[in-house]
Scaffold this active site. Structure first.
Site, PDB file in Angstrom:
ATOM      1  N   ASP A 233      17.748 -24.216  31.203  1.00  0.00           N
ATOM      2  CA  ASP A 233      16.572 -24.609  31.392  1.00  0.00           C
ATOM      3  C   ASP A 233      15.460 -24.689  30.246  1.00  0.00           C
ATOM      4  OD1 ASP A 233      17.385 -24.121  34.190  1.00  0.00           O
ATOM      5  OD2 ASP A 233      15.919 -25.751  34.572  1.00  0.00           O
ATOM      6  N   LYS A 244      19.301 -21.027  36.143  1.00  0.00           N
ATOM      7  CA  LYS A 244      19.274 -20.561  37.401  1.00  0.00           C
ATOM      8  C   LYS A 244      19.867 -19.169  37.518  1.00  0.00           C
ATOM      9  CE  LYS A 244      18.113 -22.607  40.240  1.00  0.00           C
ATOM     10  NZ  LYS A 244      16.808 -22.644  40.395  1.00  0.00           N
TER      11      LYS A 244
HETATM   12  O1  MRU Z   1      15.897 -25.182  40.097  1.00  0.00           O
HETATM   13  P1  MRU Z   1      16.695 -26.170  39.572  1.00  0.00           P
HETATM   14  O2  MRU Z   1      17.678 -26.697  40.550  1.00  0.00           O
HETATM   15  O3  MRU Z   1      16.122 -27.152  39.095  1.00  0.00           O
HETATM   16  O4  MRU Z   1      17.788 -25.180  38.319  1.00  0.00           O
HETATM   17  C1  MRU Z   1      18.556 -26.170  37.850  1.00  0.00           C
HETATM   18  C2  MRU Z   1      19.206 -25.420  36.751  1.00  0.00           C
HETATM   19  O5  MRU Z   1      19.223 -24.085  36.743  1.00  0.00           O
HETATM   20  C3  MRU Z   1      20.284 -25.971  35.814  1.00  0.00           C
HETATM   21  O6  MRU Z   1      21.382 -25.401  35.450  1.00  0.00           O
HETATM   22  C4  MRU Z   1      19.498 -26.392  34.700  1.00  0.00           C
HETATM   23  O7  MRU Z   1      18.390 -27.075  35.112  1.00  0.00           O
HETATM   24  C5  MRU Z   1      20.262 -26.953  33.555  1.00  0.00           C
HETATM   25  S1  MRU Z   1      20.828 -28.755  34.360  1.00  0.00           S
HETATM   26  C6  MRU Z   1      21.265 -29.724  33.468  1.00  0.00           C
END
Ligand code: MRU
Length: 335
Positions: A233, A244
């Site tokens: 992220d 995550k």
């Molecule tokens: O909370 P989320 O579902 O938005 O978290 C998403 C993630 O952590 C993904 O692994 C990250 O955004 C990379 S997606 C290409």
């Protein structure tokens, strides 16, 4: 399946909170609906949040009834501020909104600027799709034949404007004829792995086995994992990567077992203003997502909950970072 789509004067998107039981699409011409969808994870995944927010700004511009430029700017700035407040960790959101803000101040009439904003949002979407393809091509080179891959959360077409990041590597390798198989960790508490990654991989005909998050170490001990591939992220200049929550746990375990861990992300996820990952803002979610996720209470009323949505994996635990530009190895220095 189109995760998000611009339709002349509105946005259509799949409601990810309903998957995999229902494939429901929603349409809106209100940026506030986009903002709420991002906050509630109907729209989620770092790159997709950026794309959706850009479309949100385009919607705000299209709906505006202002006739003087200053009031138009004020109204759209207000929409940008609202969209920026939805989620703090994925830097893609802020990157996309910055781009939209630059276009907002272009020379031209309100009508012309509206059109430019729609074009810029579409460009952000298309660029993301292109970056996903490149990430897939670069990353597939890293995989041994018949690789058994662990992935966490969801990083596929549902999380991006294209084929995905970590999942794009997986789908590319599969298309190239590599008989890979994937272990998807369920990803507590909102189960993006169990609900979304398994759904995407099964639809693509890629062998996938669902595990609980706490099964990963046991699988590694049994030598059943060849590599771990995750998304990000926000990546700091030194390569520390927020993803995550649970990613760090997988990274520590992989290091212990001598298994490579790869982070796949577009360069829009890199925040070169941050020297290291300790400075990445980590979102905390409402404890009810842990105690009564999906409407079913599983913990006593009133229990204290700590629910960070992300954690930071230090660069030293990451074997390589794959972006659309190629495979980056130590020492990472993203400027
Ligand atoms: O909370 P989320 O579902 O938005 O978290 C998403 C993630 O952590 C993904 O692994 C990250 O955004 C990379 S997606 C290409």
């Amino acid at each position: 399946m189109k995760t998000i789509e611009w339709l002349e004067d509105r946005v259509r998107f799949i409601d990810q909170t309903k998957l995999p039981l229902e494939e429901t699409y929603r349409e809106t011409d209100l940026y506030t609906v986009i903002g709420d969808a991002i906050r509630s994870l109907s729209i989620r995944g770092a790159p997709l949040i950026g794309v959706a927010a850009a479309y949100g700004v385009a919607l705000a511009a299209l709906r505006s009834r202002q006739t003087d430029v200053q009031s138009f700017h004020d109204e759209i700035e207000c929409a940008i501020t609202g969209l920026a407040s939805t989620r703090p960790t994925a830097v893609n959101l802020f990157r996309a909104l910055e781009r939209m803000k630059v276009v907002l101040y272009s020379n031209g009439s309100i009508d012309e600027v509206r059109q430019l904003l729609i074009q810029e949002a579409t460009r952000i979407h298309m660029e993301d799709a292109e970056m996903c393809l490149r990430i897939g091509e670069h990353g597939a080179e890293l995989l041994p034949d018949r690789a058994r891959i662990l992935t966490h959360c969801n990083t596929g077409a549902l999380a991006t404007g294209g084929e995905g990041t970590a999942l794009s590597i997986i789908t590319t390798a599969h298309r190239q004829g590599n008989s890979i198989m994937v272990y998807a960790s369920e990803t507590r508490p909102l189960l993006q792995g169990a609900r979304l990654t398994t759904w995407e991989l099964m639809n693509a005909g890629i062998p996938v086995t669902l595990i609980t998050d706490n099964t990963a170490a046991f699988l590694m001990q049994q030598k059943k994992i060849d590599c771990v591939i995750v998304g990000a992220d926000r990546i700091a200049r030194n390569g520390d990567a927020a993803n995550k929550v649970g990613t760090y746990m997988h990274a520590v375990t992989a290091k212990h077992h001598g298994i490579p861990l790869y982070v796949a992300a577009p360069s829009s996820s890199i925040d070169s203003t941050l020297e290291e990952g300790g400075k990445i803002p980590i979102e905390e979610r409402n404890g009810s997502e842990v105690t009564e996720g999906f409407g079913r209470r599983i913990a006593p009323v009133g229990v204290d909950v700590y629910a960070p949505a992300f954690d930071v994996t230090p660069a030293r635990l990451i074997s390589a970072i794959i972006t659309e530009k190629g495979i980056h190895r130590h020492p990472f220095d993203f400027r």
